[in-house]
Write an enzyme that holds these catalytic residues in place. Sequence first.
Site, short mmCIF file in Angstrom:
data_model
loop_
_atom_site.label_atom_id
_atom_site.label_comp_id
_atom_site.label_asym_id
_atom_site.label_seq_id
_atom_site.Cartn_x
_atom_site.Cartn_y
_atom_site.Cartn_z
CG MET A 31 11.74 -103.64 7.89
SD MET A 31 12.29 -104.66 6.52
CE MET A 31 12.32 -103.48 5.20
CG HIS A 38 8.59 -95.71 10.16
ND1 HIS A 38 9.72 -95.32 9.49
CD2 HIS A 38 8.26 -96.93 9.69
CE1 HIS A 38 10.09 -96.28 8.66
NE2 HIS A 38 9.22 -97.27 8.75
#
Length: 293
Positions: A31, A38
């Site tokens: 997102m 990430h």
Amino acid sequence: MEIINRRQRMTSVARKIRREQDKTIGLVPTMGALHEGHLSLVREARRMCDVVVVSVFVNPTQFGPGEDFEHYPRDLTKDTALLTDYNVDYIFAPTVEEIYPRGFSTYVNVEGLSEQLEGASRPGHFRGVATVVTILLNTVRPDFAFFGQKDAQQALVIRRLVRDLAFDAEIVILPIVREDSGLAISSRNLYLTNDEQQSAAVIHRALIKAKNAFKEGERSAGRLADLIRTTVEAEPRARLDYVAITDTETLEKVDRIEEKPTLIAVAAYIGKTRLIDNTILNKVKKKDGAAPQ
Ligand code: PAF
């Protein structure tokens, strides 16, 4: 690196890569507000796959009323700069209308794994996650898709979704990445003040205490949960939402921890920010360091 906004273009680019170039595709769904957690997924995708696609989409259907959808951090320019350094091939950054066109009315619900823990505190959350992950998998058709163990229940829901609906993608779950303080890295850490950042480390400290008590022979899930509760509640800025001790696969509550892998999942508010973290007791070690499947 190309930034793709349209679903149709993403589908046709991915199809070409698969059919004409015979290359493997790794998808890292995010997102945005990218952080070290990430990036650990991106690094693994880069290592395992020929072509890496990172999706950046703040998915409205997984936010409940009164949650932080409007305020969720968005900075595609910064995310793009980061991903350039990681040699990512495509960023898929669709608009809400592109993912949920007018008249959208089909949702995916993974029954049995979606209602407890995060699902109890955030009704409808996993329906939103399962739906958007289905759309992303169908759009990109990756060989591998990468997710973090920090969202332990999400990882289980996605594994089950992929198995039940026969998606042809392998789901790779990678370990939690932490700050030096032990705080699990999360986009929502951006909401914390400096003082709150320090206080938030109590969640990991509580998990470590429980882990150590288990190592020293404590087998009662109730007593381990109490230990976590008292540790978190001793921090004035923290308020525990839940602590759950469950089977790692079914999320069924465990009373005594014997030999099976067992999940301890915690959600707590630090000030107004809700954070989650977890650890696994009796973890089955994988050679490549990946979290147990
Ligand atoms: O973990 C996340 O960031 C999101 O839940 C995901 C998997 C990208 C779906 O929106």
